[in-house]
Design an enzyme around this catalytic site. Sequence first.
Site, PDB file in Angstrom:
ATOM      1  N   GLY A  14       0.686  -1.174   0.027  1.00 19.72           N
ATOM      2  CA  GLY A  14      -0.106   0.111  -0.132  1.00 19.72           C
ATOM      3  C   GLY A  14       0.727   1.216  -0.154  1.00 19.72           C
ATOM      4  N   SER A  15       1.796   1.510  -1.041  1.00 19.67           N
ATOM      5  CA  SER A  15       2.723   2.498  -0.908  1.00 19.67           C
ATOM      6  C   SER A  15       2.740   3.258  -2.327  1.00 19.67           C
ATOM      7  CB  SER A  15       3.921   1.907  -1.071  1.00 19.67           C
ATOM      8  OG  SER A  15       4.299   0.856  -1.807  1.00 19.67           O
ATOM      9  N   GLY A  18       0.540   8.730   0.526  1.00 17.29           N
ATOM     10  CA  GLY A  18       0.470   8.603   2.154  1.00 17.29           C
ATOM     11  C   GLY A  18       1.746   8.147   2.638  1.00 17.29           C
ATOM     12  N   ILE A  19       1.395   7.368   4.040  1.00 19.68           N
ATOM     13  CA  ILE A  19       2.333   6.914   4.821  1.00 19.68           C
ATOM     14  C   ILE A  19       3.453   5.825   3.892  1.00 19.68           C
ATOM     15  CG2 ILE A  19       2.992   5.645   6.939  1.00 19.68           C
ATOM     16  CD1 ILE A  19       0.377   6.622   8.229  1.00 19.68           C
ATOM     17  N   GLY A  20       2.901   4.951   3.214  1.00 20.94           N
ATOM     18  CA  GLY A  20       3.390   3.836   2.664  1.00 20.94           C
ATOM     19  C   GLY A  20       4.346   4.632   1.379  1.00 20.94           C
ATOM     20  N   SER A 141      -1.666   1.554  14.761  1.00 18.46           N
ATOM     21  CA  SER A 141      -2.351   2.814  15.153  1.00 18.46           C
ATOM     22  C   SER A 141      -2.768   2.797  16.372  1.00 18.46           C
ATOM     23  CB  SER A 141      -3.846   2.828  14.258  1.00 18.46           C
ATOM     24  OG  SER A 141      -4.327   4.021  14.718  1.00 18.46           O
ATOM     25  N   TYR A 154     -12.192  -1.084  12.504  1.00 15.59           N
ATOM     26  CA  TYR A 154     -10.810  -0.802  12.152  1.00 15.59           C
ATOM     27  C   TYR A 154      -9.932  -0.913  13.400  1.00 15.59           C
ATOM     28  CZ  TYR A 154      -6.920   2.519  11.328  1.00 15.59           C
ATOM     29  OH  TYR A 154      -5.529   3.259  11.357  1.00 15.59           O
TER      30      TYR A 154
END
Length: 263
Positions: A14-15, A18-20, A141, A154
């Site tokens: 998932g990159s 965002g963070i990825g 998280s 989540y």
Amino acid sequence: MDLGLQGRTAFISGSTQGIGYAVASALTAEDVRVTLNGRDAGRVEAAVERLRREHPGSEPRGLVADFADPAQVEGLLGALGPVDILVNNVGLFGLADFEAVDDDEWGRYFEVNVMSGVRLSRHLLGGMLERGWGRVLFISSESGVNVPADMIHYGVTKAAMLALANGLAKRTRGTAVTVNTVLGGPTYSDGVAATVEAIAAAQSIPADAMKEAIIGQNRTSLLERFIAPDEIAHLVAYLASPLASATNGAALRADGGVLTGML
């Protein structure tokens, strides 16, 4: 700062944003050869090209797979090759009343948020142990520690990531392989930005005002602002490096002080 990662390989699920993507960029800056991942071929290709532009001389590549589809994941694993640094970042996020989340949605969240890490770690951890060095990192998280009432599905999956990492770390005893978790806080990723902007537009107020209002509702935040993806990525890059060799089986916070407990 030289983190001693030159020549290593990394896969970040998932990159494409965002963070990825921030993690991929931080590792690329340390001369790590990264493999990006996303569901859409066009977005994966665009992210690879962006990384090449930002880091001239780098050689990133991309693999397309939707982690909600086990068959696509199987294909990705077959094309992956040896990996020194695995960053389990891919994840679904959303607000919903507990009663409104049916079994299929619970299954989808577990498939992406939890089983992605299970499948990738199962495929790659053994090779790390055989080669004598490796890093497995889970991007969890603070919601996995303090589960919000309006996103229980989540938070539960993020708690499961913590449990998975804790168990995997015990398999690395006496080796130079480590497994750790990063507990991120409210982060202004692309997805969050789009949501904030949509809410702001619906209420006819500036996006910056909506950002301040949202973070202002979080009374325990010591940072009193959203975290930038790069701020998460800096911690991930450190944990991926030999400098973090004594950190194993840990859950480290990059939550802006949202969690109020001492541990």
